[in-house]
Design a protein around this motif. Structure first.
Motif, PDB file in Angstrom:
ATOM      1  N   MET A   1       0.882  -1.042   0.103  1.00 43.44           N
ATOM      2  CA  MET A   1      -0.156   0.056   0.069  1.00 43.44           C
ATOM      3  C   MET A   1       0.859   1.295  -0.232  1.00 43.44           C
ATOM      4  O   MET A   1       1.788   1.570   0.657  1.00 43.44           O
ATOM      5  N   THR A   2       0.641   2.283  -0.747  1.00 42.31           N
ATOM      6  CA  THR A   2       1.497   3.072  -1.028  1.00 42.31           C
ATOM      7  C   THR A   2       1.223   4.248  -0.084  1.00 42.31           C
ATOM      8  O   THR A   2       0.189   4.490   0.695  1.00 42.31           O
ATOM      9  N   ALA A   3       2.381   5.235   0.458  1.00 38.04           N
ATOM     10  CA  ALA A   3       2.118   6.302   1.236  1.00 38.04           C
ATOM     11  C   ALA A   3       1.183   7.197   0.722  1.00 38.04           C
ATOM     12  O   ALA A   3       1.234   8.147  -0.160  1.00 38.04           O
TER      13      ALA A   3
ATOM     14  N   ARG B   1      -1.508  -4.039 -12.095  1.00 44.85           N
ATOM     15  CA  ARG B   1      -2.858  -4.406 -11.720  1.00 44.85           C
ATOM     16  C   ARG B   1      -3.208  -4.170 -10.221  1.00 44.85           C
ATOM     17  O   ARG B   1      -4.342  -4.247 -10.052  1.00 44.85           O
ATOM     18  N   VAL B   2      -2.151  -4.116  -9.711  1.00 49.04           N
ATOM     19  CA  VAL B   2      -2.501  -3.786  -8.100  1.00 49.04           C
ATOM     20  C   VAL B   2      -2.545  -2.322  -7.671  1.00 49.04           C
ATOM     21  O   VAL B   2      -3.597  -1.830  -7.220  1.00 49.04           O
ATOM     22  N   TYR B   3      -1.528  -1.396  -7.837  1.00 52.67           N
ATOM     23  CA  TYR B   3      -1.691  -0.203  -7.467  1.00 52.67           C
ATOM     24  C   TYR B   3      -2.557   0.721  -8.294  1.00 52.67           C
ATOM     25  O   TYR B   3      -3.126   1.660  -7.493  1.00 52.67           O
ATOM     26  N   PRO B   4      -2.637   0.548  -9.339  1.00 54.54           N
ATOM     27  CA  PRO B   4      -3.861   1.430 -10.102  1.00 54.54           C
ATOM     28  C   PRO B   4      -5.141   1.379  -9.799  1.00 54.54           C
ATOM     29  O   PRO B   4      -5.994   2.191  -9.754  1.00 54.54           O
ATOM     30  N   VAL B   5      -5.674   0.154  -8.872  1.00 52.36           N
ATOM     31  CA  VAL B   5      -6.759  -0.153  -8.261  1.00 52.36           C
ATOM     32  C   VAL B   5      -7.072   1.296  -7.397  1.00 52.36           C
ATOM     33  O   VAL B   5      -8.129   1.447  -7.320  1.00 52.36           O
ATOM     34  N   TRP B   6      -5.956   1.459  -6.709  1.00 49.85           N
ATOM     35  CA  TRP B   6      -6.366   2.812  -5.543  1.00 49.85           C
ATOM     36  C   TRP B   6      -6.608   3.795  -6.244  1.00 49.85           C
ATOM     37  O   TRP B   6      -7.769   4.624  -6.005  1.00 49.85           O
TER      38      TRP B   6
ATOM     39  N   SER C   1      -6.908 -10.985  -4.848  1.00 48.06           N
ATOM     40  CA  SER C   1      -7.258 -10.611  -3.267  1.00 48.06           C
ATOM     41  C   SER C   1      -6.330  -9.232  -2.772  1.00 48.06           C
ATOM     42  O   SER C   1      -6.803  -8.270  -2.135  1.00 48.06           O
ATOM     43  N   ALA C   2      -5.234  -8.888  -3.501  1.00 48.18           N
ATOM     44  CA  ALA C   2      -4.612  -7.816  -3.378  1.00 48.18           C
ATOM     45  C   ALA C   2      -5.594  -6.654  -3.954  1.00 48.18           C
ATOM     46  O   ALA C   2      -5.331  -5.234  -3.562  1.00 48.18           O
ATOM     47  N   GLN C   3      -5.973  -6.844  -5.220  1.00 47.93           N
ATOM     48  CA  GLN C   3      -6.958  -5.729  -5.782  1.00 47.93           C
ATOM     49  C   GLN C   3      -8.104  -5.394  -4.684  1.00 47.93           C
ATOM     50  O   GLN C   3      -8.507  -4.210  -4.594  1.00 47.93           O
ATOM     51  N   TRP C   4      -8.598  -6.281  -4.250  1.00 49.08           N
ATOM     52  CA  TRP C   4      -9.735  -6.180  -3.135  1.00 49.08           C
ATOM     53  C   TRP C   4      -9.222  -5.264  -2.221  1.00 49.08           C
ATOM     54  O   TRP C   4     -10.075  -4.471  -1.504  1.00 49.08           O
ATOM     55  N   ALA C   5      -8.112  -5.611  -1.697  1.00 49.57           N
ATOM     56  CA  ALA C   5      -7.365  -4.767  -0.479  1.00 49.57           C
ATOM     57  C   ALA C   5      -7.370  -3.366  -0.760  1.00 49.57           C
ATOM     58  O   ALA C   5      -7.683  -2.483   0.107  1.00 49.57           O
ATOM     59  N   PHE C   6      -6.815  -3.296  -2.098  1.00 46.47           N
ATOM     60  CA  PHE C   6      -6.579  -1.771  -2.229  1.00 46.47           C
ATOM     61  C   PHE C   6      -7.853  -0.790  -2.742  1.00 46.47           C
ATOM     62  O   PHE C   6      -8.124   0.241  -2.529  1.00 46.47           O
ATOM     63  N   PHE C   7      -8.777  -1.742  -3.155  1.00 44.49           N
ATOM     64  CA  PHE C   7     -10.278  -1.317  -3.258  1.00 44.49           C
ATOM     65  C   PHE C   7     -10.944  -0.674  -1.990  1.00 44.49           C
ATOM     66  O   PHE C   7     -11.285   0.485  -1.739  1.00 44.49           O
ATOM     67  N   ILE C   8     -10.721  -1.792  -0.997  1.00 44.35           N
ATOM     68  CA  ILE C   8     -11.248  -1.306   0.398  1.00 44.35           C
ATOM     69  C   ILE C   8     -10.310  -0.155   1.005  1.00 44.35           C
ATOM     70  O   ILE C   8     -10.991   0.837   1.552  1.00 44.35           O
ATOM     71  N   TYR C   9      -9.125  -0.121   0.647  1.00 49.19           N
ATOM     72  CA  TYR C   9      -8.269   0.881   1.039  1.00 49.19           C
ATOM     73  C   TYR C   9      -8.715   2.271   0.539  1.00 49.19           C
ATOM     74  O   TYR C   9      -8.666   3.293   1.107  1.00 49.19           O
ATOM     75  N   SER C  10      -9.116   2.215  -0.671  1.00 47.40           N
ATOM     76  CA  SER C  10      -9.416   3.216  -1.382  1.00 47.40           C
ATOM     77  C   SER C  10     -10.766   4.129  -0.767  1.00 47.40           C
ATOM     78  O   SER C  10     -11.054   5.221  -0.758  1.00 47.40           O
ATOM     79  N   LEU C  11     -11.640   3.159  -0.393  1.00 49.63           N
ATOM     80  CA  LEU C  11     -12.714   3.457   0.307  1.00 49.63           C
ATOM     81  C   LEU C  11     -12.337   4.106   1.781  1.00 49.63           C
ATOM     82  O   LEU C  11     -13.105   5.383   1.994  1.00 49.63           O
TER      83      LEU C  11
END
Length: 484
Positions: free
Chosen positions: A1-3, A74-79, A125-135
């Motif tokens: 997860m990015t800063a 595929r992971v970081y752009p989700v946020w 799973s990582a994509q879902w994690a970053f989606f939840i993190y964006s919320l």
């Protein structure tokens, strides 16, 4: 997860008007102290994420075994994309739910996201994690707007500084803690994620003790609008027993929402019609976009440049020092005496060119220490320049419009970030040469710097011979917000 630190109000989407009635303040024994202390504890704990500076290494290491291309594409752009979609709906329900539920939701999302990162497997799973993190990131509006609903206006400046200071201190402390645990304690990144999860659970637990505001500002205004409607004031007793009372109230709320929307549109038109505000707003939005792009992918760049699975990396220390130096630079620029209406744009342009040079050098060098230094310079300069934009825009606006304009700037910055992400990620030639991606970011900042340098030189050359139009523009005090 990015800063994803939010150091300045330009990154906060807050459109809500400030409360005017003291009857709705939370009655605690210490007045403003009680809610502020609880909120600051929550803010500090919510930023205690010592694994965050090492998130790319965690994802690409032996724990998840993702490739750099998977993380980048595929992971970081989700946020980025999710935040763009969620930021408006979250804003719309924040005031309706009276802030506290949104803060609790943010705590739940942070815990859920890192829990999924810890126990999940696979890219999905990582994509879902970053989606939840964006919320959770979109819910930052609740954190900054909450305190204004429970304290008196005379304490706004003080509690705002405390709330932002808690976030800055929490982020710097977490980055330093992560660095010390990894470098000196030999703690694994898995354990570091567990420590992060514990801190976020503490933040979630703290949010439960936040006092609930007595009423929503929107509902209170809607109530006043309904009271002013003909005939409804005298029929309130009978309507309370009407099974269709909710329909009447919904119509009243819809009418008020429409009037509020028209007001916001008119206010935006008035604010952005002033050149004194427009150019600082442009830098605010474009600078935010570039900052988040660089900070989101800089860990990927460092993994690319340093030996794989090298646990002597100093990402946490670099993030901590960069945050503290940026905060110091922001405080320092607030005490600089300068004719900002004349030299402000030129300073923005010149320092933006320095930012472009730092990003370019980050991409060009293979020396990890030089890359670290360039990143600290980049973050320090950005936080300094965004502070200049903040107080220059705020000087031209009323408090109500301050919230509106910075909210719009944040949204436009997110839109630009989504576009830039789509362009960079979908350009296959940028990988596997990850440095090329940072060449794009450096060129982006160079274009912004050139634009503001040219504009600044033009402004400075005409400072002694202001035309009537320019003089009027510089002395403009924007009209008060349009009446409902």
């Amino acid at each position: 997860m990015t800063a994803l630190l939010i150091p300045f109000p330009t990154q906060v989407l807050v459109f809500t008007a400030m409360p005017r009635c003291t009857g709705h303040y939370w009655p605690c024994c210490a007045g403003w102290v009680g809610p502020t202390v609880v909120l600051c504890i929550y803010g500090f704990c919510s930023m205690m994420r010592p694994v965050e500076p090492f998130m790319t290494e965690f994802l690409t290491g032996s724990y998840k075994n993702f490739t750099t291309e998977q993380v980048t594409r595929r992971v970081y752009p989700v946020w980025t994309y999710s935040n763009l979609v969620l930021i408006i709906p979250v804003f719309l329900v924040t005031d309706f739910l009276r802030y506290k539920p949104v803060i609790v939701l943010q705590g739940l999302c942070n815990v859920g996201a890192f829990l999924l990162v810890l126990v999940g497997s696979g890219v999905c799973s990582a994509q879902w994690a970053f989606f939840i993190y964006s919320l959770g990131t979109a819910a930052d509006v609740g954190y900054f707007a909450y305190i204004y609903s429970v304290v008196q206006p005379s304490y706004y400046q003080r509690v705002t500084s405390y709330a932002r200071g808690a976030i800055l201190l929490g982020y710097a402390a977490s980055a330093l803690l992560g660095q010390l645990l990894v470098s000196l304690g030999g703690v694994s990144l898995y354990c570091l994620t567990v420590v992060t999860l514990i801190a976020l659970c503490m933040a979630l637990f703290t949010s439960i003790f936040l006092p609930m505001p007595k009423t929503s500002l929107f509902l209170r205004e809607t109530y006043y609008a309904r009271q002013g409607s003909s005939g409804e004031d005298t029929q309130s007793g009978s309507e309370s027993r009407d099974s269709f009372i909710w329909l009447r109230r919904s119509r009243t709320a819809a009418k008020y929402a429409g009037r509020m929307l028209r007001k916001l549109i008119l206010d935006c038109k008035d604010c952005y019609s002033s050149m004194a505000v427009l150019f600082f707003c442009i830098w605010s939005a474009t600078g935010r976009c570039g900052f988040y792009q660089v900070s989101s992918y800089v860990q990927v760049l460092w993994v690319y440049k340093q030996p794989q699975h090298n646990f002597t990396a100093y990402n946490g220390g670099v993030d901590s020092v960069a945050t503290l130096s940026g905060a110091a630079a922001s405080i320092a620029v607030g005490h600089v005496s300068l004719e900002w209406c004349v030299w402000g744009e030129l300073i923005l342009g010149g320092f933006t060119l320095l930012i472009a040079g730092a990003v370019f050098l980050m991409a060009l060098t293979n020396n990890i220490w030089l890359s670290y230094t360039c990143y600290m310079l980049f973050k320090t300069l950005y936080m300094q320049l965004i502070t200049i934009c903040t107080f220059q825009i705020a000087r031209k606006l009323t408090r109500e419009r301050y919230a509106l304009v910075f909210g719009v700037n944040s949204f436009m910055g997110t839109v630009l970030q989504s576009v830039l992400t789509a362009v960079v990620i979908n350009t296959k030639s940028l990988n596997p040469h990850l440095s090329h991606q940072f060449f794009v970011y450096a060129s982006y900042f160079a274009a912004i710097g050139l634009l503001f340098t040219v504009r600044g030189v033009y402004t400075a050359l005409h400072r002694n011979q202001p035309s009537p139009g320019n003089q009027a523009e510089r002395a403009t005090h924007l009209p008060q917000g349009s009446r409902l």
